[in-house]
Design an enzyme around this catalytic site. Structure first.
Site, PDB file in Angstrom:
ATOM      1  CE  LYS A 241      -4.532   0.867   0.470  1.00 20.09           C
ATOM      2  NZ  LYS A 241      -5.667  -0.030   0.211  1.00 20.09           N
TER       3      LYS A 241
HETATM    4  N1  GLU Z   1      -7.411   0.116  -2.971  1.00 16.20           N
HETATM    5  C1  GLU Z   1      -8.191  -1.056  -3.221  1.00 16.20           C
HETATM    6  C2  GLU Z   1      -8.240  -1.938  -1.998  1.00 16.20           C
HETATM    7  O1  GLU Z   1      -8.088  -1.470  -0.896  1.00 16.20           O
HETATM    8  C3  GLU Z   1      -7.751  -1.792  -4.491  1.00 16.20           C
HETATM    9  C4  GLU Z   1      -6.325  -2.207  -4.530  1.00 16.20           C
HETATM   10  C5  GLU Z   1      -5.893  -2.771  -5.885  1.00 16.20           C
HETATM   11  O2  GLU Z   1      -6.695  -2.819  -6.792  1.00 16.20           O
HETATM   12  O3  GLU Z   1      -4.731  -3.136  -5.983  1.00 16.20           O
HETATM   13  O4  GLU Z   1      -8.494  -3.107  -2.079  1.00 16.20           O
END
Ligand code: GLU
Length: 424
Positions: A114
């Site tokens: 992240k």
């Molecule tokens: N931000 C989204 C989540 O928390 C998607 C992450 C992604 O598609 O890699 O799952």
């Protein structure tokens, strides 16, 4: 005899503290793999970067950026990037860890990562936003890549920001690396169905949970916190299935309507003025009242730590669908379980987004794009298979769906860890 991490001091309800307590709860169900569990209690790699840009008025501004790769045992890191003034390293660590659990829970060949920048994007011009995005991408460029770590949208980031990230990374490596980020615009290697995927996953898992509870969606009363990409899409799908959206909260306030809010009007207005802009269609009430609203289904789809112990005591919902990451603190989780409120946890409930991100990444590599029906059919199948397996695990051990999801996911992650072995 592992040392505690020095760079984070989690508390009981902080995101990393919440995550650690969720991991502790699964240990009794891991059998001999519990030997490896410490690996989940620390990120593999955490990068903090300075993001300096020249503002439109000629001054120089600095922002703090992060990219955390929590675990890559099962594949490259995967997870979004959020732009928010309150983002911290601790928060990004927790969000990266939840990605590890999420990708394993739906069995995608990814680890968890992240990123984030401590910035209020609403205060930036479009040009400043592009500069922040590009400088941040360049700074984290040393650890991201189509085979190492693939960012995506999250809170306050979107397809345009992904296009800038893809372009910046591509310029630095020479070439066009569409597979380095997902959630891109359609004509830049994006996938049909990606924008609505997270909300759709919330609906698909929620519909199944309601069915198992014997809760008829027709006429069911739903309260939604967070009305961005996740909350608004889920609300629309539930309304199409006959449910009434009786309360919606976003950063501008809370609007309620006992007869159900008219989403065809509310959604476009909320995009520009927030939900309070739809005064004509409901009553504006104090934010704390949101948690008392008489409802059958509660969808927290905003930020972490929203469903506190006090709010868990007063909610009238029978079913909680976690559209957000980490919305429920551990004590609230226990209260909901004691009160017989079913919680479909974030790590399965909102996994639709990363699932279609995976489809996008696969399509980019094969340079062959699928139609939306194919995407939705595959998405629904993956979500349902994962949920059914988690439900069986919950029934077998008589544990919550959250602990069952961790049991299924952690077994996959730690099995991969064990099979790979320690290097050197
Ligand atoms: N931000 C989204 C989540 O928390 C998607 C992450 C992604 O598609 O890699 O799952």
């Amino acid at each position: 005899m592992s040392e505690k991490l020095s760079f984070v001091t989690p508390t009981a309800n902080s995101p990393w503290g919440t995550y650690l307590s969720q991991v502790d709860r699964v240990v009794p169900y891991l059998g001999p793999l519990a030997r490896w569990v410490e690996t989940l209690k620390r990120p593999k790699r955490a990068l903090i970067v300075d993001v300096p840009i020249e503002m439109d008025d000629g001054t120089i501004a600095h922002f703090e950026g992060y990219r955390v790769q929590h675990n890559m045992s099962r594949g490259p890191g995967k997870g979004g990037v959020r732009f928010h003034p309150d983002v911290t390293l601790e928060e990004v660590m927790a969000l990266s860890a939840w990605m590890t659990i999420k990708t394993a829970a739906v069995n995608l060949p990814y680890g968890g990562a992240k990123g984030g920048i401590r910035v209020d994007p609403k205060k930036l011009s479009l040009q400043e936003l592009e500069k922040v995005t590009r400088r941040y991408t360049s700074e984290i460029g040393i650890i991201i890549g189509p085979h190492t770590d693939i960012p995506a949208p999250d809170v306050n980031t979107n397809a345009q920001i992904m296009a800038w990230m893809m372009d910046t990374y591509s310029m630095n490596v020479g070439g066009t690396a569409t597979g380095v980020v997902t959630g891109k615009p359609l004509h830049l290697g994006g996938s049909l169905g990606r924008v609505k995927a997270t909300g759709r996953g919330v609906f698909v898992t929620g519909r199944e949970a309601a069915r198992r509870l014997g809760l008829d969606l027709r006429g069911a009363r739903i309260a939604v916190q967070g009305f961005g990409n996740v909350g608004s899409v889920a609300a629309e799908l539930f309304a199409e299935a006959g449910a009434k959206i009786v309360a919606v909260q976003d950063h501008t306030g809370t609007i309620v309507n006992d007869k159900g809010l008219d989403l065809a009007q509310l959604v476009p207005i909320s995009r520009t003025d927030g939900v309070v802009g739809f005064k004509a269609g409901g009553d504006i009430v104090p934010n704390e009242d949101f948690w008392d609203i008489a409802c059958d289904i509660l969808i927290p789809a905003a930020l972490e730590g929203q469903l506190t112990a006090d709010r868990a005591k007063k909610t009238t919902a029978k079913l909680v669908l976690e559209g957000a990451n980490g919305p429920t603190v551990p004590q609230a989780d226990d209260i909901l379980a004691e009160r017989g409120v079913l919680v479909v946890p974030d790590v399965i409930c909102n996994a639709g987004g990363v699932t279609v991100s995976y489809f996008e990444w696969v399509q980019d590599f094969s340079s062959f794009f699928w139609d939306e029906d194919e995407i939705n059919v595959r998405l629904d199948r993956i979500m349902m298979n994962a949920l059914n397996q988690i439900w069986d695990t919950a029934d077998k051990h008589k544990i919550t769906l959250r602990t069952a999801t961790y049991a299924v996911a952690c077994e996959r992650i730690l099995m991969a860890r064990q099979e790979r072995g320690l290097y050197p």
